[in-house]
Design a protein around this motif. Sequence first.
Motif, PDB file in Angstrom:
ATOM      1  N   MET A 243     -23.739   5.246  81.273  1.00  0.00           N
ATOM      2  CA  MET A 243     -24.349   4.353  80.291  1.00  0.00           C
ATOM      3  C   MET A 243     -23.676   4.536  78.930  1.00  0.00           C
ATOM      4  O   MET A 243     -23.192   5.601  78.607  1.00  0.00           O
ATOM      5  CB  MET A 243     -25.841   4.694  80.141  1.00  0.00           C
ATOM      6  N   ARG A 244     -23.703   3.434  78.192  1.00  0.00           N
ATOM      7  CA  ARG A 244     -23.041   3.457  76.893  1.00  0.00           C
ATOM      8  C   ARG A 244     -24.112   3.369  75.805  1.00  0.00           C
ATOM      9  O   ARG A 244     -24.999   2.518  75.854  1.00  0.00           O
ATOM     10  CB  ARG A 244     -22.088   2.259  76.820  1.00  0.00           C
ATOM     11  N   PHE A 245     -24.016   4.268  74.846  1.00  0.00           N
ATOM     12  CA  PHE A 245     -24.994   4.284  73.761  1.00  0.00           C
ATOM     13  C   PHE A 245     -24.282   4.111  72.422  1.00  0.00           C
ATOM     14  O   PHE A 245     -23.131   4.506  72.262  1.00  0.00           O
ATOM     15  CB  PHE A 245     -25.755   5.616  73.746  1.00  0.00           C
ATOM     16  N   LYS A 246     -25.022   3.529  71.491  1.00  0.00           N
ATOM     17  CA  LYS A 246     -24.511   3.399  70.123  1.00  0.00           C
ATOM     18  C   LYS A 246     -25.333   4.305  69.220  1.00  0.00           C
ATOM     19  O   LYS A 246     -26.556   4.326  69.301  1.00  0.00           O
ATOM     20  CB  LYS A 246     -24.632   1.955  69.633  1.00  0.00           C
ATOM     21  N   ALA A 247     -24.651   5.079  68.399  1.00  0.00           N
ATOM     22  CA  ALA A 247     -25.346   5.950  67.446  1.00  0.00           C
ATOM     23  C   ALA A 247     -25.037   5.515  66.023  1.00  0.00           C
ATOM     24  O   ALA A 247     -23.897   5.173  65.700  1.00  0.00           O
ATOM     25  CB  ALA A 247     -24.917   7.399  67.649  1.00  0.00           C
ATOM     26  N   GLU A 248     -26.076   5.495  65.202  1.00  0.00           N
ATOM     27  CA  GLU A 248     -25.928   5.210  63.768  1.00  0.00           C
ATOM     28  C   GLU A 248     -26.315   6.492  63.035  1.00  0.00           C
ATOM     29  O   GLU A 248     -27.456   6.945  63.137  1.00  0.00           O
ATOM     30  CB  GLU A 248     -26.864   4.076  63.333  1.00  0.00           C
ATOM     31  N   ILE A 249     -25.367   7.073  62.328  1.00  0.00           N
ATOM     32  CA  ILE A 249     -25.560   8.394  61.743  1.00  0.00           C
ATOM     33  C   ILE A 249     -25.437   8.327  60.219  1.00  0.00           C
ATOM     34  O   ILE A 249     -24.494   7.731  59.698  1.00  0.00           O
ATOM     35  CB  ILE A 249     -24.483   9.365  62.301  1.00  0.00           C
ATOM     36  N   ASP A 250     -26.388   8.926  59.530  1.00  0.00           N
ATOM     37  CA  ASP A 250     -26.292   9.044  58.071  1.00  0.00           C
ATOM     38  C   ASP A 250     -26.011  10.497  57.716  1.00  0.00           C
ATOM     39  O   ASP A 250     -26.696  11.395  58.190  1.00  0.00           O
ATOM     40  CB  ASP A 250     -27.617   8.653  57.401  1.00  0.00           C
ATOM     41  N   VAL A 251     -25.013  10.700  56.879  1.00  0.00           N
ATOM     42  CA  VAL A 251     -24.707  12.043  56.381  1.00  0.00           C
ATOM     43  C   VAL A 251     -24.856  12.007  54.861  1.00  0.00           C
ATOM     44  O   VAL A 251     -24.130  11.269  54.182  1.00  0.00           O
ATOM     45  CB  VAL A 251     -23.275  12.463  56.765  1.00  0.00           C
TER      46      VAL A 251
ATOM     47  N   VAL B 284     -20.983   6.321  72.640  1.00  0.00           N
ATOM     48  CA  VAL B 284     -20.856   7.494  73.480  1.00  0.00           C
ATOM     49  C   VAL B 284     -21.215   7.143  74.924  1.00  0.00           C
ATOM     50  O   VAL B 284     -22.180   6.415  75.176  1.00  0.00           O
ATOM     51  CB  VAL B 284     -21.706   8.678  72.926  1.00  0.00           C
ATOM     52  N   GLU B 285     -20.376   7.610  75.837  1.00  0.00           N
ATOM     53  CA  GLU B 285     -20.664   7.468  77.268  1.00  0.00           C
ATOM     54  C   GLU B 285     -21.501   8.660  77.684  1.00  0.00           C
ATOM     55  O   GLU B 285     -21.105   9.806  77.478  1.00  0.00           O
ATOM     56  CB  GLU B 285     -19.363   7.472  78.085  1.00  0.00           C
ATOM     57  N   ALA B 286     -22.657   8.426  78.286  1.00  0.00           N
ATOM     58  CA  ALA B 286     -23.511   9.536  78.671  1.00  0.00           C
ATOM     59  C   ALA B 286     -24.389   9.115  79.846  1.00  0.00           C
ATOM     60  O   ALA B 286     -24.575   7.927  80.105  1.00  0.00           O
ATOM     61  CB  ALA B 286     -24.371   9.969  77.497  1.00  0.00           C
TER      62      ALA B 286
ATOM     63  N   ASP C  81     -28.677  13.105  77.076  1.00  0.00           N
ATOM     64  CA  ASP C  81     -27.291  13.547  77.118  1.00  0.00           C
ATOM     65  C   ASP C  81     -26.533  12.983  75.907  1.00  0.00           C
ATOM     66  O   ASP C  81     -25.774  13.700  75.230  1.00  0.00           O
ATOM     67  CB  ASP C  81     -26.675  13.057  78.441  1.00  0.00           C
ATOM     68  N   ALA C  82     -26.759  11.694  75.613  1.00  0.00           N
ATOM     69  CA  ALA C  82     -26.104  11.065  74.458  1.00  0.00           C
ATOM     70  C   ALA C  82     -26.511  11.788  73.178  1.00  0.00           C
ATOM     71  O   ALA C  82     -25.668  12.076  72.325  1.00  0.00           O
ATOM     72  CB  ALA C  82     -26.491   9.590  74.379  1.00  0.00           C
ATOM     73  N   GLU C  83     -27.807  12.104  73.085  1.00  0.00           N
ATOM     74  CA  GLU C  83     -28.288  12.767  71.873  1.00  0.00           C
ATOM     75  C   GLU C  83     -27.626  14.126  71.687  1.00  0.00           C
ATOM     76  O   GLU C  83     -27.243  14.488  70.572  1.00  0.00           O
ATOM     77  CB  GLU C  83     -29.805  12.921  71.928  1.00  0.00           C
ATOM     78  N   SER C  84     -27.475  14.874  72.787  1.00  0.00           N
ATOM     79  CA  SER C  84     -26.879  16.208  72.631  1.00  0.00           C
ATOM     80  C   SER C  84     -25.414  16.096  72.218  1.00  0.00           C
ATOM     81  O   SER C  84     -24.900  16.921  71.456  1.00  0.00           O
ATOM     82  CB  SER C  84     -27.070  17.045  73.896  1.00  0.00           C
TER      83      SER C  84
ATOM     84  N   ALA D 208     -21.403  16.422  67.777  1.00  0.00           N
ATOM     85  CA  ALA D 208     -20.420  15.765  66.909  1.00  0.00           C
ATOM     86  C   ALA D 208     -20.799  15.934  65.439  1.00  0.00           C
ATOM     87  O   ALA D 208     -19.940  16.212  64.583  1.00  0.00           O
ATOM     88  CB  ALA D 208     -20.319  14.278  67.259  1.00  0.00           C
ATOM     89  N   CYS D 209     -22.089  15.793  65.132  1.00  0.00           N
ATOM     90  CA  CYS D 209     -22.544  15.950  63.744  1.00  0.00           C
ATOM     91  C   CYS D 209     -22.263  17.365  63.264  1.00  0.00           C
ATOM     92  O   CYS D 209     -21.738  17.568  62.164  1.00  0.00           O
ATOM     93  CB  CYS D 209     -24.042  15.666  63.640  1.00  0.00           C
ATOM     94  N   LYS D 210     -22.640  18.340  64.089  1.00  0.00           N
ATOM     95  CA  LYS D 210     -22.506  19.746  63.694  1.00  0.00           C
ATOM     96  C   LYS D 210     -21.045  20.143  63.527  1.00  0.00           C
ATOM     97  O   LYS D 210     -20.686  20.868  62.612  1.00  0.00           O
ATOM     98  CB  LYS D 210     -23.141  20.648  64.758  1.00  0.00           C
ATOM     99  N   LYS D 211     -20.178  19.677  64.448  1.00  0.00           N
ATOM    100  CA  LYS D 211     -18.806  20.167  64.461  1.00  0.00           C
ATOM    101  C   LYS D 211     -17.849  19.361  63.591  1.00  0.00           C
ATOM    102  O   LYS D 211     -16.843  19.889  63.129  1.00  0.00           O
ATOM    103  CB  LYS D 211     -18.279  20.187  65.903  1.00  0.00           C
TER     104      LYS D 211
END
Lengths: 83, 83
Positions: free
Chosen positions: A1-9, A48-50, A55-58, A63-66
């Motif tokens: 499955m393909r997921f889209k993430a929207e991330i604010d930093v 992200v493919e997950a 799984d996508a969240e992890s 990615a955020c942490k690293k």
Amino acid sequence: MRFKAEIDVMPLDALLDPQGKAVTGSMETIGLGSIDGVRVGRHVRLFVEANSAQDAESKVEEACKKILANQIMESYSYSIEEA
Amino acid sequence: MRFKAEIDVMPLDALLDPQGKAVTGSMETIGLGSIDGVRVGRHVRLFVEANSAQDAESKVEEACKKILANQIMESYSYSIEEA
């Protein structure tokens, strides 16, 4: 499955944000003095493919942490949905 | 009334995003090859004094057009809530 993430930093609240401060000043200059407290961070969109939403969240968390956020100076938040 | 706006400013889909491309490459390097299509923009948080939600929205719209986004290369979206 393909997921889209929207991330604010964003810069941590405890830290100065010179860019945000400059923008607040510019608002005043163009007659938008009613705007204040501007803080400027980054917005990241990615796919992200997950196997599952979990799984996508992890993966996004890793990615955020690293890569995406410097946790000494920034905080991050995200939302994930199926793409 | 005081409102908080969360604004995303992203490079237009039609344009290359070298920063996003570099991040996509880094994902691969750290074993997150399942992440792709990274695009990097800005996230802006600000507060606005306004008489109504509509008034706040028109001020945020003006701020986006005049300062926060370069509409030739970027698109913006926002959400506004009472702070």
